[in-house]
Motif scaffolding. Structure first.
Motif, PDB file in Angstrom:
ATOM      1  N   GLN A 110       0.845  -1.188   0.000  1.00  4.99           N
ATOM      2  CA  GLN A 110       0.000   0.000   0.000  1.00  4.99           C
ATOM      3  C   GLN A 110       0.876   1.232   0.000  1.00  4.99           C
ATOM      4  O   GLN A 110       2.040   1.190   0.384  1.00  4.99           O
ATOM      5  CB  GLN A 110      -0.954  -0.001   1.178  1.00  4.99           C
ATOM      6  CG  GLN A 110      -0.310   0.113   2.537  1.00  4.99           C
ATOM      7  CD  GLN A 110      -1.354   0.116   3.628  1.00  4.99           C
ATOM      8  OE1 GLN A 110      -2.309   0.891   3.593  1.00  4.99           O
ATOM      9  NE2 GLN A 110      -1.178  -0.747   4.623  1.00  4.99           N
ATOM     10  N   ASN A 111       0.302   2.311  -0.462  1.00  9.94           N
ATOM     11  CA  ASN A 111       0.976   3.593  -0.361  1.00  9.94           C
ATOM     12  C   ASN A 111      -0.062   4.682  -0.166  1.00  9.94           C
ATOM     13  O   ASN A 111      -1.220   4.534  -0.510  1.00  9.94           O
ATOM     14  CB  ASN A 111       1.877   3.873  -1.566  1.00  9.94           C
ATOM     15  CG  ASN A 111       1.097   4.052  -2.849  1.00  9.94           C
ATOM     16  OD1 ASN A 111      -0.049   3.661  -2.962  1.00  9.94           O
ATOM     17  ND2 ASN A 111       1.730   4.644  -3.832  1.00  9.94           N
ATOM     18  N   THR A 112       0.382   5.756   0.445  1.00  9.49           N
ATOM     19  CA  THR A 112      -0.455   6.921   0.641  1.00  9.49           C
ATOM     20  C   THR A 112       0.064   7.997  -0.285  1.00  9.49           C
ATOM     21  O   THR A 112       1.263   8.263  -0.333  1.00  9.49           O
ATOM     22  CB  THR A 112      -0.385   7.413   2.103  1.00  9.49           C
ATOM     23  OG1 THR A 112      -0.764   6.340   2.953  1.00  9.49           O
ATOM     24  CG2 THR A 112      -1.312   8.578   2.330  1.00  9.49           C
ATOM     25  N   GLN A 113      -0.830   8.570  -1.029  1.00 10.72           N
ATOM     26  CA  GLN A 113      -0.447   9.586  -1.993  1.00 10.72           C
ATOM     27  C   GLN A 113      -1.081  10.898  -1.575  1.00 10.72           C
ATOM     28  O   GLN A 113      -2.295  10.986  -1.405  1.00 10.72           O
ATOM     29  CB  GLN A 113      -0.940   9.166  -3.379  1.00 10.72           C
ATOM     30  CG  GLN A 113      -0.620  10.136  -4.471  1.00 10.72           C
ATOM     31  CD  GLN A 113      -1.028   9.559  -5.812  1.00 10.72           C
ATOM     32  OE1 GLN A 113      -0.763   8.404  -6.103  1.00 10.72           O
ATOM     33  NE2 GLN A 113      -1.678  10.366  -6.612  1.00 10.72           N
ATOM     34  N   LEU A 114      -0.272  11.926  -1.385  1.00  8.02           N
ATOM     35  CA  LEU A 114      -0.768  13.245  -1.040  1.00  8.02           C
ATOM     36  C   LEU A 114      -1.117  13.966  -2.338  1.00  8.02           C
ATOM     37  O   LEU A 114      -0.262  14.163  -3.197  1.00  8.02           O
ATOM     38  CB  LEU A 114       0.293  14.019  -0.262  1.00  8.02           C
ATOM     39  CG  LEU A 114      -0.071  15.408   0.202  1.00  8.02           C
ATOM     40  CD1 LEU A 114      -1.224  15.347   1.194  1.00  8.02           C
ATOM     41  CD2 LEU A 114       1.144  16.077   0.838  1.00  8.02           C
ATOM     42  N   ASN A 115      -2.378  14.331  -2.493  1.00  7.35           N
ATOM     43  CA  ASN A 115      -2.817  14.994  -3.724  1.00  7.35           C
ATOM     44  C   ASN A 115      -2.829  16.512  -3.608  1.00  7.35           C
ATOM     45  O   ASN A 115      -2.538  17.210  -4.564  1.00  7.35           O
ATOM     46  CB  ASN A 115      -4.211  14.497  -4.131  1.00  7.35           C
ATOM     47  CG  ASN A 115      -4.189  13.044  -4.527  1.00  7.35           C
ATOM     48  OD1 ASN A 115      -3.164  12.502  -4.905  1.00  7.35           O
ATOM     49  ND2 ASN A 115      -5.335  12.395  -4.422  1.00  7.35           N
ATOM     50  N   SER A 116      -3.194  17.029  -2.444  1.00 10.13           N
ATOM     51  CA  SER A 116      -3.214  18.488  -2.258  1.00 10.13           C
ATOM     52  C   SER A 116      -3.194  18.811  -0.769  1.00 10.13           C
ATOM     53  O   SER A 116      -3.432  17.959   0.072  1.00 10.13           O
ATOM     54  CB  SER A 116      -4.442  19.099  -2.934  1.00 10.13           C
ATOM     55  OG  SER A 116      -5.619  18.643  -2.308  1.00 10.13           O
ATOM     56  N   TYR A 117      -2.917  20.080  -0.478  1.00 17.68           N
ATOM     57  CA  TYR A 117      -2.852  20.544   0.900  1.00 17.68           C
ATOM     58  C   TYR A 117      -3.583  21.881   0.976  1.00 17.68           C
ATOM     59  O   TYR A 117      -3.352  22.774   0.165  1.00 17.68           O
ATOM     60  CB  TYR A 117      -1.393  20.699   1.336  1.00 17.68           C
ATOM     61  CG  TYR A 117      -1.231  21.146   2.755  1.00 17.68           C
ATOM     62  CD1 TYR A 117      -1.380  20.242   3.788  1.00 17.68           C
ATOM     63  CD2 TYR A 117      -0.942  22.459   3.061  1.00 17.68           C
ATOM     64  CE1 TYR A 117      -1.243  20.636   5.106  1.00 17.68           C
ATOM     65  CE2 TYR A 117      -0.800  22.876   4.376  1.00 17.68           C
ATOM     66  CZ  TYR A 117      -0.954  21.950   5.382  1.00 17.68           C
ATOM     67  OH  TYR A 117      -0.825  22.343   6.700  1.00 17.68           O
ATOM     68  N   SER A 118      -4.501  21.998   1.954  1.00 16.94           N
ATOM     69  CA  SER A 118      -5.264  23.229   2.071  1.00 16.94           C
ATOM     70  C   SER A 118      -5.740  23.413   3.504  1.00 16.94           C
ATOM     71  O   SER A 118      -6.288  22.481   4.099  1.00 16.94           O
ATOM     72  CB  SER A 118      -6.462  23.168   1.113  1.00 16.94           C
ATOM     73  OG  SER A 118      -7.251  24.312   1.236  1.00 16.94           O
ATOM     74  N   PHE A 119      -5.557  24.588   4.050  1.00 16.97           N
ATOM     75  CA  PHE A 119      -6.056  24.953   5.372  1.00 16.97           C
ATOM     76  C   PHE A 119      -5.666  23.942   6.451  1.00 16.97           C
ATOM     77  O   PHE A 119      -6.467  23.565   7.294  1.00 16.97           O
ATOM     78  CB  PHE A 119      -7.578  25.136   5.348  1.00 16.97           C
ATOM     79  CG  PHE A 119      -8.039  26.168   4.359  1.00 16.97           C
ATOM     80  CD1 PHE A 119      -7.799  27.514   4.594  1.00 16.97           C
ATOM     81  CD2 PHE A 119      -8.681  25.785   3.198  1.00 16.97           C
ATOM     82  CE1 PHE A 119      -8.206  28.464   3.686  1.00 16.97           C
ATOM     83  CE2 PHE A 119      -9.103  26.738   2.284  1.00 16.97           C
ATOM     84  CZ  PHE A 119      -8.859  28.078   2.524  1.00 16.97           C
ATOM     85  N   GLY A 120      -4.432  23.481   6.432  1.00 11.49           N
ATOM     86  CA  GLY A 120      -3.940  22.588   7.467  1.00 11.49           C
ATOM     87  C   GLY A 120      -4.350  21.134   7.314  1.00 11.49           C
ATOM     88  O   GLY A 120      -4.126  20.333   8.205  1.00 11.49           O
ATOM     89  N   HIS A 121      -4.976  20.784   6.209  1.00 16.29           N
ATOM     90  CA  HIS A 121      -5.391  19.407   5.972  1.00 16.29           C
ATOM     91  C   HIS A 121      -4.763  18.882   4.683  1.00 16.29           C
ATOM     92  O   HIS A 121      -4.585  19.626   3.724  1.00 16.29           O
ATOM     93  CB  HIS A 121      -6.915  19.308   5.839  1.00 16.29           C
ATOM     94  CG  HIS A 121      -7.634  19.518   7.126  1.00 16.29           C
ATOM     95  ND1 HIS A 121      -7.879  20.755   7.659  1.00 16.29           N
ATOM     96  CD2 HIS A 121      -8.154  18.628   8.004  1.00 16.29           C
ATOM     97  CE1 HIS A 121      -8.517  20.643   8.789  1.00 16.29           C
ATOM     98  NE2 HIS A 121      -8.705  19.358   9.030  1.00 16.29           N
ATOM     99  N   ALA A 122      -4.500  17.604   4.705  1.00 19.86           N
ATOM    100  CA  ALA A 122      -3.992  16.943   3.499  1.00 19.86           C
ATOM    101  C   ALA A 122      -5.146  16.192   2.850  1.00 19.86           C
ATOM    102  O   ALA A 122      -5.962  15.583   3.528  1.00 19.86           O
ATOM    103  CB  ALA A 122      -2.883  15.964   3.862  1.00 19.86           C
TER     104      ALA A 122
END
Length: 178
Positions: A110-122
């Protein structure tokens, strides 16, 4: 004298029928079986039941990979998620409930992919492959109902009932020959 309510009543019924159709069509998951080409590298064949949006799980596929030596089965899951920045956010446990029996299945990768970051949340997604042992195939073929539960590293979980149409496809994939 013309009664204008008759036309308005028909229009209201048509709009109501269209809305009902849209709700039903959006709530039913889409699914299809795909049989791939033979991979000349290892002489294997993949047969897939491709499903989308089962419960809160955006993608839930069932794979069969067959070659001259063995047959392997697995689930492929893609789950979108919103969480505080925690790069350890993963699936800790995958369970499948077939009729009334619960089985723990191994998460192969498995992997976790970060798509975007906004207002302190991923905003991202977890992508995982789950091993389906051959010993479980008879249970799947004879299943009347199935539910799955994904438990995450933060203690939360998603539970989804597998629709009858999807279960029927899984049974077809198991029975299909190359």
């Amino acid at each position: 004298m013309v009664n204008n309510n008759i036309g308005g009543g028909i229009v209201k019924r048509i709009i109501l029928m269209v809305l009902c159709f849209m709700v039903i069509s959006f709530s039913v998951c889409s699914a299809e079986i795909r049989k791939g080409q033979i991979d000349t590298f290892d002489n294997s064949l993949r047969i897939n039941s491709l499903n989308h949006s089962i419960g809160d799980i955006e993608q839930f596929n069932f794979y069969k990979k067959k070659n001259e030596l063995n047959i392997e089965y697995s689930f492929y899951i893609r789950k979108e998620c919103l969480y505080e920045i925690q790069f350890g956010y993963i699936i800790d446990k995958f369970q499948i409930k077939i009729n009334d029996d619960i089985y723990d299945l191994k998460v192969l990768k498995q992997n976790t992919q970060l798509n975007s970051y906004s207002f302190g949340h991923a905003f991202g997604e977890i992508i995982a492959t789950i091993d389906v042992k051959n010993e479980l195939l008879n249970e799947l073929k004879n299943a009347k109902n199935i539910a799955v539960r994904l438990t995450y590293s933060d203690g939360t979980n998603d539970t989804a009932n597998i629709p009858d149409e999807v279960l029927a496809e899984w049974k077809q994939v198991i029975l299909m020959e190359g």
